[in-house]
Write a protein that holds these residues in place. Structure first.
Motif, PDB file in Angstrom:
ATOM      1  N   SER A 166       0.828  -1.207   0.000  1.00 53.73           N
ATOM      2  CA  SER A 166       0.000   0.000   0.000  1.00 53.73           C
ATOM      3  C   SER A 166       0.863   1.258   0.000  1.00 53.73           C
ATOM      4  CB  SER A 166      -0.914   0.002   1.225  1.00 53.73           C
ATOM      5  OG  SER A 166      -1.749  -1.133   1.250  1.00 53.73           O
ATOM      6  N   THR A 167       1.889   1.256   0.835  1.00 53.82           N
ATOM      7  CA  THR A 167       2.769   2.419   0.913  1.00 53.82           C
ATOM      8  C   THR A 167       3.541   2.609  -0.386  1.00 53.82           C
ATOM      9  OG1 THR A 167       3.004   2.002   3.285  1.00 53.82           O
ATOM     10  CG2 THR A 167       4.557   3.536   2.294  1.00 53.82           C
ATOM     11  N   SER A 168       3.938   1.511  -1.015  1.00 55.04           N
ATOM     12  CA  SER A 168       4.654   1.595  -2.292  1.00 55.04           C
ATOM     13  C   SER A 168       3.770   2.201  -3.380  1.00 55.04           C
ATOM     14  CB  SER A 168       5.133   0.206  -2.726  1.00 55.04           C
ATOM     15  OG  SER A 168       6.056  -0.321  -1.809  1.00 55.04           O
ATOM     16  N   VAL A 169       2.512   1.793  -3.421  1.00 54.88           N
ATOM     17  CA  VAL A 169       1.580   2.336  -4.415  1.00 54.88           C
ATOM     18  C   VAL A 169       1.404   3.837  -4.207  1.00 54.88           C
ATOM     19  CG1 VAL A 169      -0.830   2.341  -5.176  1.00 54.88           C
ATOM     20  CG2 VAL A 169       0.350   0.180  -4.801  1.00 54.88           C
ATOM     21  N   ILE A 170       1.212   4.243  -2.962  1.00 56.37           N
ATOM     22  CA  ILE A 170       1.016   5.660  -2.658  1.00 56.37           C
ATOM     23  C   ILE A 170       2.256   6.469  -3.031  1.00 56.37           C
ATOM     24  CG2 ILE A 170       0.702   7.323  -0.782  1.00 56.37           C
ATOM     25  CD1 ILE A 170      -0.983   5.129   0.637  1.00 56.37           C
ATOM     26  N   ALA A 171       3.438   5.958  -2.692  1.00 57.16           N
ATOM     27  CA  ALA A 171       4.683   6.680  -2.949  1.00 57.16           C
ATOM     28  C   ALA A 171       4.959   6.803  -4.442  1.00 57.16           C
ATOM     29  CB  ALA A 171       5.844   5.978  -2.251  1.00 57.16           C
ATOM     30  N   THR A 172       4.835   5.702  -5.176  1.00 58.70           N
ATOM     31  CA  THR A 172       5.169   5.736  -6.603  1.00 58.70           C
ATOM     32  C   THR A 172       4.145   6.532  -7.405  1.00 58.70           C
ATOM     33  OG1 THR A 172       4.091   3.551  -6.835  1.00 58.70           O
ATOM     34  CG2 THR A 172       6.483   3.589  -6.603  1.00 58.70           C
ATOM     35  N   SER A 173       2.872   6.468  -7.026  1.00 57.31           N
ATOM     36  CA  SER A 173       1.871   7.249  -7.751  1.00 57.31           C
ATOM     37  C   SER A 173       2.035   8.737  -7.495  1.00 57.31           C
ATOM     38  CB  SER A 173       0.456   6.791  -7.387  1.00 57.31           C
ATOM     39  OG  SER A 173       0.197   6.941  -6.009  1.00 57.31           O
ATOM     40  N   ALA A 174       2.640   9.112  -6.357  1.00 63.61           N
ATOM     41  CA  ALA A 174       2.898  10.532  -6.079  1.00 63.61           C
ATOM     42  C   ALA A 174       3.917  11.114  -7.049  1.00 63.61           C
ATOM     43  CB  ALA A 174       3.385  10.701  -4.639  1.00 63.61           C
ATOM     44  N   VAL A 175       4.763  10.252  -7.627  1.00 57.55           N
ATOM     45  CA  VAL A 175       5.749  10.720  -8.603  1.00 57.55           C
ATOM     46  C   VAL A 175       5.054  11.298  -9.835  1.00 57.55           C
ATOM     47  CG1 VAL A 175       7.617   9.949 -10.135  1.00 57.55           C
ATOM     48  CG2 VAL A 175       7.526   9.146  -7.774  1.00 57.55           C
ATOM     49  N   ILE A 176       3.842  10.828 -10.135  1.00 55.21           N
ATOM     50  CA  ILE A 176       3.104  11.339 -11.289  1.00 55.21           C
ATOM     51  C   ILE A 176       2.902  12.836 -11.168  1.00 55.21           C
ATOM     52  CG2 ILE A 176       0.945  11.132 -12.607  1.00 55.21           C
ATOM     53  CD1 ILE A 176       0.690   8.278 -11.595  1.00 55.21           C
ATOM     54  N   ASP A 177       2.822  13.352  -9.935  1.00 53.67           N
ATOM     55  CA  ASP A 177       2.631  14.793  -9.719  1.00 53.67           C
ATOM     56  C   ASP A 177       3.718  15.615 -10.389  1.00 53.67           C
ATOM     57  OD1 ASP A 177       0.599  13.888  -8.115  1.00 53.67           O
ATOM     58  OD2 ASP A 177       1.002  15.308  -6.499  1.00 53.67           O
ATOM     59  N   ALA A 178       4.930  15.054 -10.480  1.00 56.37           N
ATOM     60  CA  ALA A 178       6.035  15.792 -11.082  1.00 56.37           C
ATOM     61  C   ALA A 178       5.889  15.915 -12.591  1.00 56.37           C
ATOM     62  CB  ALA A 178       7.363  15.101 -10.752  1.00 56.37           C
ATOM     63  N   MET A 179       5.012  15.084 -13.189  1.00 55.16           N
ATOM     64  CA  MET A 179       4.869  15.049 -14.640  1.00 55.16           C
ATOM     65  C   MET A 179       3.610  15.743 -15.139  1.00 55.16           C
ATOM     66  SD  MET A 179       7.567  13.198 -15.000  1.00 55.16           S
ATOM     67  CE  MET A 179       7.553  12.645 -16.695  1.00 55.16           C
ATOM     68  N   ILE A 180       2.548  15.672 -14.348  1.00 57.23           N
ATOM     69  CA  ILE A 180       1.265  16.215 -14.783  1.00 57.23           C
ATOM     70  C   ILE A 180       1.185  17.707 -14.446  1.00 57.23           C
ATOM     71  CG2 ILE A 180      -1.227  16.109 -14.430  1.00 57.23           C
ATOM     72  CD1 ILE A 180      -0.267  13.735 -15.958  1.00 57.23           C
ATOM     73  N   PRO A 181       0.852  18.560 -15.402  1.00 52.98           N
ATOM     74  CA  PRO A 181       0.734  19.992 -15.096  1.00 52.98           C
ATOM     75  C   PRO A 181      -0.452  20.265 -14.197  1.00 52.98           C
ATOM     76  CG  PRO A 181      -0.086  19.498 -17.323  1.00 52.98           C
ATOM     77  CD  PRO A 181       0.552  18.239 -16.804  1.00 52.98           C
ATOM     78  N   PRO A 182      -0.382  21.346 -13.411  1.00 58.20           N
ATOM     79  CA  PRO A 182       0.697  22.359 -13.390  1.00 58.20           C
ATOM     80  C   PRO A 182       1.692  22.092 -12.269  1.00 58.20           C
ATOM     81  CG  PRO A 182      -1.234  23.214 -12.283  1.00 58.20           C
ATOM     82  CD  PRO A 182      -1.561  21.792 -12.655  1.00 58.20           C
ATOM     83  N   ALA A 183       2.660  21.211 -12.497  1.00 53.26           N
ATOM     84  CA  ALA A 183       3.632  20.843 -11.472  1.00 53.26           C
ATOM     85  C   ALA A 183       4.525  22.032 -11.123  1.00 53.26           C
ATOM     86  CB  ALA A 183       4.476  19.672 -11.963  1.00 53.26           C
ATOM     87  N   ILE A 184       4.823  22.192  -9.848  1.00 52.57           N
ATOM     88  CA  ILE A 184       5.649  23.305  -9.378  1.00 52.57           C
ATOM     89  C   ILE A 184       7.050  23.228  -9.990  1.00 52.57           C
ATOM     90  CG2 ILE A 184       6.625  24.437  -7.353  1.00 52.57           C
ATOM     91  CD1 ILE A 184       3.576  24.650  -7.617  1.00 52.57           C
ATOM     92  N   GLY A 185       7.583  22.005 -10.115  1.00 58.55           N
ATOM     93  CA  GLY A 185       8.918  21.838 -10.688  1.00 58.55           C
ATOM     94  C   GLY A 185       9.010  22.365 -12.107  1.00 58.55           C
ATOM     95  N   MET A 186       7.945  22.216 -12.884  1.00 57.84           N
ATOM     96  CA  MET A 186       7.932  22.735 -14.257  1.00 57.84           C
ATOM     97  C   MET A 186       8.030  24.254 -14.265  1.00 57.84           C
ATOM     98  SD  MET A 186       5.011  20.387 -16.079  1.00 57.84           S
ATOM     99  CE  MET A 186       5.201  18.610 -16.270  1.00 57.84           C
ATOM    100  N   ILE A 187       7.322  24.900 -13.337  1.00 61.43           N
ATOM    101  CA  ILE A 187       7.361  26.358 -13.256  1.00 61.43           C
ATOM    102  C   ILE A 187       8.768  26.823 -12.894  1.00 61.43           C
ATOM    103  CG2 ILE A 187       6.420  28.378 -12.066  1.00 61.43           C
ATOM    104  CD1 ILE A 187       3.863  26.711 -11.578  1.00 61.43           C
ATOM    105  N   LEU A 188       9.390  26.152 -11.926  1.00 62.77           N
ATOM    106  CA  LEU A 188      10.746  26.515 -11.520  1.00 62.77           C
ATOM    107  C   LEU A 188      11.747  26.325 -12.657  1.00 62.77           C
ATOM    108  CD1 LEU A 188      11.159  25.081  -7.901  1.00 62.77           C
ATOM    109  CD2 LEU A 188      11.113  27.472  -8.608  1.00 62.77           C
ATOM    110  N   TYR A 189      11.705  25.159 -13.299  1.00 69.39           N
ATOM    111  CA  TYR A 189      12.643  24.868 -14.383  1.00 69.39           C
ATOM    112  C   TYR A 189      12.458  25.858 -15.532  1.00 69.39           C
ATOM    113  CZ  TYR A 189      14.765  22.436 -18.356  1.00 69.39           C
ATOM    114  OH  TYR A 189      15.507  22.131 -19.468  1.00 69.39           O
ATOM    115  N   GLY A 190      11.205  26.129 -15.886  1.00 66.60           N
ATOM    116  CA  GLY A 190      10.943  27.062 -16.970  1.00 66.60           C
ATOM    117  C   GLY A 190      11.436  28.460 -16.646  1.00 66.60           C
ATOM    118  N   PHE A 191      11.231  28.893 -15.398  1.00 70.95           N
ATOM    119  CA  PHE A 191      11.661  30.230 -14.986  1.00 70.95           C
ATOM    120  C   PHE A 191      13.183  30.347 -14.990  1.00 70.95           C
ATOM    121  CE2 PHE A 191      13.113  32.616 -11.142  1.00 70.95           C
ATOM    122  CZ  PHE A 191      12.927  33.893 -11.649  1.00 70.95           C
TER     123      PHE A 191
END
Length: 430
Positions: A139-164
């Motif tokens: 269960s914890t593995s599913v929650i942790a790995t699916s959270a990585v999707i946040d880095a790919m799906i807009p509007p991810a904060i990391g995308m704003i930082l990298y673009g800026f």
């Protein structure tokens, strides 16, 4: 070049980091140490560079999108999206785990960070999965790995930082992350299906939803699901900038919560504001401290020197990307993603340009690598966050997360060496 001062500052930062000093304060102390060892620089410059690092209109998108994510939780949007995900995936083996993955994809990027998202889903989904007999490690593995999707799906904060920082179109980055995010969702769901089938983890629903149930859930969630469409469509159509899109997202979430769903109360609004201030402040302090240290690297011409060194050793873009992937995976285990983006973007961008790699394509590679490092032992931040919230032993998590890591590394190789996966949508629409 004052190599000794840079080396002392860098060593200081890592010593403080491993001593569990917050990364922002580690960077501030390291930068101050450099200033003190440099005769031609005054410590006041550090304050000036920190202020300059956050005095930017594009960075306003960060508190706006963090606020939108918080408001979604209290406005009824998150609950409707959860019901929508249950209708479509609840009948599959490991139904609740599948719901978690799909929900992470639909709500991707709006929580402020992958770590925040993993903490939220650990509180919401883990107790329900435990009641269904899922092992704590799975269960914890599913929650942790699916959270990585946040880095790919807009509007991810990391995308704003990298673009800026990298002077890259944030709109193109938003579009470039959509298909890799969906692909990661599909790979994780397939992996979950086979594991659940083998262990006889029962579906959440007894049978597939009837068309009437699907229609009702879709109707109930349609306004919530329109939010990412409005954001991407507005940026693509030139109606507003990514920063303005953040403000639109806040207004949209408020309108839904107050006028349409009528579930948001005044104390909910206060709690959402409190979360927004807390998360945004922590991110902006990291940006300020990281900007000051990144300025040191630029002042000492570290990016140019590193580019000359790397291009002298490696003449192939394919080999360069392979080496960078290994480096970023290792770094992601030890350094917070936003800090890494702030420091590495000006360092790596000259190399990326010298090899003729599209900076949008490289941005997705960078973000995915750093996100992947957060679930990796020994020091992955998402790994520790989810295990702490769920009470799962680290060794149980590591054992269960291996198949998910393997498919995520497969995706990393695909998006690295098949640029079409990331670039077809930006090229098609922009």
């Amino acid at each position: 070049m004052n190599t000794m001062s840079v080396a002392i500052a860098t060593v200081t930062i890592f010593i403080l980091f491993f001593a569990n000093v917050p990364i922002a304060f580690s960077l501030i102390v390291g930068t101050l140490v450099y200033m003190l060892f440099s005769a031609d620089l005054q410590p006041m410059i550090m304050i000036q560079r920190m202020m300059a690092g956050v005095e930017s209109i594009p960075l306003l998108a960060i508190p706006f999108f963090v606020a939108a994510g918080a408001l979604m939780t209290y406005s009824g949007i998150a609950r409707r999206m959860t019901n929508f995900a249950e209708v479509f995936t609840g009948h599959l083996p490991g139904g609740l785990a599948q719901v978690n993955i799909l929900l992470s994809t639909m709500m991707g990027g709006l929580s402020g960070s992958s770590v925040a998202s993993s903490a939220m889903f650990s509180k919401i989904m883990f107790p329900q999965m435990a009641k269904r007999g899922y092992s704590a490690g799975f269960s914890t593995s599913v929650i942790a790995t699916s959270a990585v999707i946040d880095a790919m799906i807009p509007p991810a904060i990391g995308m704003i930082l990298y673009g800026f920082i990298g002077n890259v179109s944030v709109g193109k980055l938003f579009l470039a992350g959509i298909f890799p995010g969906i692909l990661l969702c599909a790979l994780l769901m397939v992996t979950t299906h086979f594991i659940s089938k083998k262990r006889n983890y029962l579906p959440y629903r007894e049978k597939m939803a009837r068309p009437k149930e699907i229609l009702f859930a879709s109707k109930d969630a349609i306004l919530a699901l329109l939010l990412p469409v409005i954001i991407i469509g507005g940026i693509r159509g030139g109606m507003f900038t990514p920063t303005e899109a953040g403000a639109i997202a806040v207004i949209y979430a408020l309108v839904l919560g107050l006028l349409f769903y009528r579930e948001m109360k005044f104390h909910h609004f206060k709690e959402a504001l409190r979360e927004t201030v807390s998360v945004s402040a922590s991110i902006l302090v990291i940006i300020a401290s990281g900007s000051a240290f990144a300025w040191i690297l630029t002042w000492e011409r570290i990016p140019q020197t590193a580019t000359e060194f790397v291009t002298g050793l490696v003449d192939s873009p394919i080999m360069f990307l392979f080496i960078i992937n290994i480096f970023l995976l290792l770094l992601g285990m030890f350094m917070e993603g936003n800090v890494a983006i702030i420091i590495l973007t000006p360092l790596l961008m000259p190399m990326v340009q010298s090899y003729g790699i599209d900076p949008v394509h490289f941005g997705i590679i960078l973000l995915f690598n750093l996100a992947l490092g957060t679930i990796h032992p020994p020091l992955g931040t998402i790994m520790y966050t989810t295990c702490q919230v769920t009470g799962t032993k680290i060794e149980d998590f590591v054992k269960e997360v291996i198949p998910f890591l393997l498919v995520m590394i497969l995706e990393l190789l695909l998006i690295t060496y098949i640029p079409w996966i990331t670039m077809w949508l930006p090229n098609l629409l922009m």
